[in-house]
Design an enzyme around this catalytic site. Structure first.
Site, PDB file in Angstrom:
ATOM      1  N   ASP A  67       0.832  -1.196   0.000  1.00 58.26           N
ATOM      2  CA  ASP A  67       0.000   0.000   0.000  1.00 58.26           C
ATOM      3  C   ASP A  67       0.871   1.252   0.000  1.00 58.26           C
ATOM      4  OD1 ASP A  67      -2.259   1.913   0.947  1.00 58.26           O
ATOM      5  OD2 ASP A  67      -3.283  -0.015   0.874  1.00 58.26           O
ATOM      6  N   HIS A 282      -3.842   5.854   4.058  1.00 55.58           N
ATOM      7  CA  HIS A 282      -4.546   4.770   3.381  1.00 55.58           C
ATOM      8  C   HIS A 282      -4.122   3.401   3.900  1.00 55.58           C
ATOM      9  CE1 HIS A 282      -5.780   2.253  -0.098  1.00 55.58           C
ATOM     10  NE2 HIS A 282      -6.689   3.184  -0.311  1.00 55.58           N
ATOM     11  N   SER A 451     -11.084  -0.102  -1.434  1.00 62.65           N
ATOM     12  CA  SER A 451      -9.849  -0.181  -0.644  1.00 62.65           C
ATOM     13  C   SER A 451     -10.113  -0.659   0.769  1.00 62.65           C
ATOM     14  CB  SER A 451      -9.180   1.197  -0.572  1.00 62.65           C
ATOM     15  OG  SER A 451      -8.550   1.521  -1.773  1.00 62.65           O
TER      16      SER A 451
END
Length: 537
Positions: A67, A282, A451
């Site tokens: 990621d 994220h 996601s």
């Protein structure tokens, strides 16, 4: 890289859609709740722990988060981070001889000796830049026959890039103007965090002030002014600034930071050991969904209770490079990961083959890859989203799950409005709307996106491999796909973009291979029957 926010139009400009606070949206931990007992379409994780796993032994499984970065010191993640015990921290030596110096919690393939890449271009931008040099003196009249196909592709990509850049600049100007006008209205109201009532009592002196008043009255019915300003105005401004200045800018190229040869796809050993990087929002959110500490009585509850999170940084704020994606997969495999979560994707690919080879390598080493389907509300059976299954062998596909995002209600809104879908390319759906999880600074936040759905499934895969370690990656995928809660009704979504988009109603079974939402309880019951069983052909 998949974005976890959606955009819509207010005052004629595209800005981030309103994201309601948790109090106005879903129950905390809703992704792990049970449809029957909790009236929320989660994956029944808590029911599985209570009824199936209590008192059972498990083994620790490494789950790699490939990621944009993971905050290893987060209060809800620090206990469950993977630690490379073969390395001596901070001695500047490659103690375990794996080619990566001081890789204590993982590796960063978009870092260099002094810093790490944050913003990047889109793959589209890189392709246009490459081919612009190649076709610098080429016209329709003089293009060689052997180059015609590539030249036509270049012209189409260049036109798309120019259109996207023009739209980004227009939207940036628009949202900047909206912010200026809104700031002036707030200054007149005289309150830092005005309420809907404050806007109702405001007396506009211009047409634009009247429109702002109407919009804010509507928006503040869903949340606070502070949330609206942070989640829509500031986020929208940041988003279009990134697009115009970095993502779509032919003159921007940060790769010199890394110091590798970006065109050498065989190069393996580059980067640094900073698994957080400059923006770990994220990846930290993803890691928490998978395995946030279930024992510390703070924060949230991850899906899996006995996994270690390995941070492998390969995605910037922009599109990931195929070389980095492939190397991140290989690093995770070679260092013991049994599940890899990949919450990213893109519309173009520089070198799909190098990623395919890494996928095959993972399959050959019995590693399961879980990938987000993407957030463009498109059918990825017919529109490209890379990586994808389209030219891979059955063995590789058997160790790879693609995940769409679902909401909490078992009705026509079950498909998340943004989620990509595909009867042949998407395997399952999982919760991906308003998922509350870990973010940097030992904080927590709700985000939307495939996601978020992908790590729900990666967590489930880690859970299954932890309690049933003899199962292969292909068997775990088969179990997850076979044990979904089938959805036997239609769902609605907008076909196309903008206010004139057609609303269509289709059977949920048309959206993915399994026709359902993953279910931990069902999966673990099925896994218990798989002792010694081979995957069905």
């Amino acid at each position: 890289m998949n974005k976890s926010r959606i955009f819509r139009t207010l005052l004629g400009i595209a800005i981030v859609s309103a994201v309601p606070t948790l109090a106005h949206a879903q129950k905390a931990n809703w992704q792990n709740l049970d449809l029957k007992s909790d009236s929320t379409f989660g994956i029944s994780t808590e029911k599985a722990y209570k009824e199936l796993l209590k008192g059972k032994k498990s083994v620790k499984v490494i789950v790699a988060v490939n990621d944009g970065g993971v905050e290893a010191t987060h209060e809800d993640l620090k206990r469950i981070m993977w630690v490379n015990t073969k390395e001596k921290p901070g001695n500047g030596k490659d103690d375990d001889k794996n080619g990566y110096i001081d890789d204590i919690n993982g590796w960063n393939f978009i870092g260099g000796p002094k810093e790490s890449v944050n913003f990047e271009t889109l793959e589209l931008t890189r392709l246009v830049r490459r081919d612009q040099a190649r076709f610098a003196n080429t016209t329709d009249a003089n293009v060689a026959e052997k180059d015609k196909k590539d030249f036509e592709a270049f012209k189409a990509e260049r036109a798309e890039l120019e259109q996207k850049l023009a739209e980004a600049k227009e939207n940036l100007a628009g949202i900047t103007g909206f912010k200026t006008a809104l700031d002036a209205v707030v200054q007149k109201i005289g309150k830092e965090n005005p309420t809907a009532e404050d806007f109702k009592n405001f007396k506009p002196s211009t047409a634009i002030e009247g429109r702002i008043q109407g919009i804010l009255i509507q928006q503040l019915e869903k949340g606070s002014f502070k949330d609206f300003y942070e989640d829509q105005i500031k986020e929208g401004l940041d988003y279009y600034t990134r697009q115009a200045e970095y993502n779509l800018n032919l003159d921007y190229d940060p790769r010199s930071i890394v110091g590798d040869d970006p065109n050498n796809d065989k190069e393996r050993f580059y980067g640094n050991n900073d698994v957080a990087g400059p923006d770990a929002m994220h990846g930290t959110h993803v890691a928490g969904i998978i395995a946030a500490d279930r024992t510390n009585k703070i924060g949230i509850l991850g899906v899996a209770d006995n996994v270690a999170i390995m941070g492998v940084r390969c995605t910037p704020n922009g599109d990931e490079r195929d070389k980095d994606v492939a190397n991140a997969i290989r690093y995770a495999v070679d260092n013991g990961a049994k599940v890899i979560n990949m919450s990213f994707g893109k519309a173009y690919s520089w070198n799909k083959a190098v990623v395919n080879e890494a996928m095959k390598y993972a399959a050959s080493k019995d590693v399961l890859i879980v990938q987000a389907a993407g957030n463009e509300n498109k059918n990825i059976d017919v529109e490209n989203n890379f990586p994808n299954h389209k030219d891979l062998d059955e063995k590789t596909i058997a160790s790879w799950i693609t995940v769409g995002a679902s909401g909490p209600k078992d009705d026509e809104t079950l498909k998340a409005s943004f989620s990509n879908y595909g009867k042949n390319q998407v395997d399952v759906f999982a919760p991906g709307v308003q998922i509350y999880s870990t973010v940097p600074g030992s904080k927590y936040k709700s985000l939307d996106g495939t996601s978020m759905a992908s790590p729900v499934v990666a967590g489930l895969a880690g859970l299954i491999r932890s309690y049933y370690p003899k199962l292969t990656a292909a068997q775990v995928k088969e179990i997850i796909v076979k044990s979904v809660t089938k959805v036997n009704h239609n769902v609605e979504y907008a076909k196309g973009e903008g206010p004139d988009a057609e609303k269509v109603s289709v059977p949920f079974s048309d959206l993915c291979i399994s026709g359902g939402i993953v279910n931990a309880y069902n999966a673990l019951k099925l896994a218990a029957t798989y002792s010694g069983k081979s995957v069905a052909k």
